[in-house]
Write an enzyme that holds these catalytic residues in place. Structure first.
Site, PDB file in Angstrom:
ATOM      1  N   ASP A   2       0.717  -1.133  -0.053  1.00 34.55           N
ATOM      2  CA  ASP A   2       0.030  -0.161  -0.076  1.00 34.55           C
ATOM      3  C   ASP A   2       1.041   1.392  -0.017  1.00 34.55           C
ATOM      4  O   ASP A   2       1.914   1.164   0.623  1.00 34.55           O
ATOM      5  CB  ASP A   2      -1.021   0.237   1.285  1.00 34.55           C
ATOM      6  CG  ASP A   2      -1.954   0.817   1.070  1.00 34.55           C
ATOM      7  OD1 ASP A   2      -2.505   1.164  -0.239  1.00 34.55           O
ATOM      8  OD2 ASP A   2      -2.711   1.340   2.446  1.00 34.55           O
ATOM      9  N   GLY A   5       0.027   5.436  -4.673  1.00 35.79           N
ATOM     10  CA  GLY A   5      -0.558   6.788  -4.808  1.00 35.79           C
ATOM     11  C   GLY A   5       0.114   7.873  -3.983  1.00 35.79           C
ATOM     12  O   GLY A   5       0.252   8.912  -4.564  1.00 35.79           O
ATOM     13  N   ARG A   6       0.229   7.606  -2.678  1.00 37.08           N
ATOM     14  CA  ARG A   6       0.774   8.711  -1.846  1.00 37.08           C
ATOM     15  C   ARG A   6       2.072   9.015  -2.116  1.00 37.08           C
ATOM     16  O   ARG A   6       2.770   9.995  -2.158  1.00 37.08           O
ATOM     17  CB  ARG A   6       0.804   8.345  -0.313  1.00 37.08           C
ATOM     18  CG  ARG A   6      -0.936   8.686   0.058  1.00 37.08           C
ATOM     19  CD  ARG A   6      -0.987   7.881   1.322  1.00 37.08           C
ATOM     20  NE  ARG A   6      -1.565   6.469   1.199  1.00 37.08           N
ATOM     21  CZ  ARG A   6      -1.765   5.519   2.225  1.00 37.08           C
ATOM     22  NH1 ARG A   6      -1.751   6.019   3.589  1.00 37.08           N
ATOM     23  NH2 ARG A   6      -2.093   4.266   2.076  1.00 37.08           N
ATOM     24  N   HIS A  19       2.682   3.305  -9.118  1.00 33.87           N
ATOM     25  CA  HIS A  19       2.322   2.061  -9.456  1.00 33.87           C
ATOM     26  C   HIS A  19       3.765   1.451 -10.174  1.00 33.87           C
ATOM     27  O   HIS A  19       4.150   0.162  -9.954  1.00 33.87           O
ATOM     28  CB  HIS A  19       1.343   1.717 -10.207  1.00 33.87           C
ATOM     29  CG  HIS A  19       0.083   2.151  -9.418  1.00 33.87           C
ATOM     30  ND1 HIS A  19      -0.209   1.838  -8.212  1.00 33.87           N
ATOM     31  CD2 HIS A  19      -0.862   3.080  -9.985  1.00 33.87           C
ATOM     32  CE1 HIS A  19      -1.464   2.266  -8.202  1.00 33.87           C
ATOM     33  NE2 HIS A  19      -1.930   2.974  -9.149  1.00 33.87           N
ATOM     34  N   ASN A  50     -10.759  -3.281  -5.994  1.00 32.56           N
ATOM     35  CA  ASN A  50      -9.836  -2.305  -6.786  1.00 32.56           C
ATOM     36  C   ASN A  50     -10.711  -1.889  -8.232  1.00 32.56           C
ATOM     37  O   ASN A  50     -10.093  -0.939  -8.889  1.00 32.56           O
ATOM     38  CB  ASN A  50      -8.498  -2.868  -6.971  1.00 32.56           C
ATOM     39  CG  ASN A  50      -7.693  -2.817  -5.741  1.00 32.56           C
ATOM     40  OD1 ASN A  50      -6.540  -3.260  -5.816  1.00 32.56           O
ATOM     41  ND2 ASN A  50      -7.910  -1.884  -4.902  1.00 32.56           N
ATOM     42  N   SER A 178      -7.870  -5.309   5.294  1.00 25.22           N
ATOM     43  CA  SER A 178      -8.581  -4.969   4.037  1.00 25.22           C
ATOM     44  C   SER A 178      -8.832  -6.450   3.207  1.00 25.22           C
ATOM     45  O   SER A 178      -8.297  -6.227   1.813  1.00 25.22           O
ATOM     46  CB  SER A 178      -7.628  -3.982   3.242  1.00 25.22           C
ATOM     47  OG  SER A 178      -7.455  -2.726   3.801  1.00 25.22           O
TER      48      SER A 178
END
Length: 222
Positions: A2, A5-6, A19, A50, A178
């Protein structure tokens, strides 16, 4: 895995850049795991949830998966690594399904460590499918309901031929599972790290393994 994106946002880059860097982290961690003697490494690559992401991002992720399979197959064969896939990957594009089947087939007789990729995977769906399969066997008269125990249920899961899960690592500071390997995590040790996945390297893996090694696993005993 995870935080892609951040990672990109912090660098004012598009999400696809995160990615791409995440794929590089997969390569590094897969090799580090082999070097460290890890028998099975399971990576949560694409969840069943997703699909809710923007169509362009999903397309980018599938393109990265295609490139990863093309580039890594020879190394997997050479290093005696067995590739496994769990999840409903047959719902992906036909050409991608064909590529996955080819790589899985080429490595299925390898005797070294296993690299397991979770694609279009959701643990609740996996558990539900196992329950349905056992219910069907009861309905068909193959087994009785009273015969169903934890071992039989576990045998109906996608991971039935893998060893028990020892350690679950989640990156990026999130502290939840998750919908990943919920049944299998019953007695696994959990390690949560603030490191974003693209920055998760061999040192970070070794730190997580060190935390695991210091824990005393009692499995309900003393």
């Amino acid at each position: 895995m995870d935080g892609n994106g951040r990672w990109a946002k912090a660098r004012h880059l598009p999400r696809i850049a995160g990615h791409r860097q995440g794929v590089e982290a997969v390569r590094h961690i897969s090799r580090a795991a082999r070097d460290l003697g890890i028998e099975v490494l399971t990576l949560y690559a694409f969840s069943s949830e997703n699909w809710r992401r923007p169509q362009e991002e999903v397309g980018d992720l599938m393109g990265l998966l295609r490139r990863f399979l093309k580039k890594e197959v020879e190394e997997l064969v050479r290093e005696d690594v067995r590739l496994r896939v769990i999840g409903d990957y047959r719902a992906l594009a036909p050409d991608l399904v064909e590529m996955i089947d080819d790589v899985v087939g080429r490595t299925e007789r390898n005797g070294g460590p296993s690299l397991v990729i979770a694609l279009n995977y959701g643990s609740q769906a996996e558990i539900t499918a196992a329950a349905r399969a056992l219910a069907k066997r009861v309905e068909d008269g193959e087994i009785t309901a009273d015969a169903i125990d934890e071992a039989m249920f576990e045998g109906a899961l996608a991971t039935h031929d893998l060893p028990p899960l020892d350690l679950m690592i989640r990156t990026s500071g999130e502290q939840r599972l998750s919908n990943f390997l919920l049944w299998q995590s019953a007695y696994a040790e959990l390690v949560f790290t603030d490191t974003l996945w693209p920055d998760f390297d061999r040192t970070a893996l070794e730190e997580a393994l060190s935390v695991y090694a210091r824990r005393h696993r009692r499995f309900g005993g003393l």
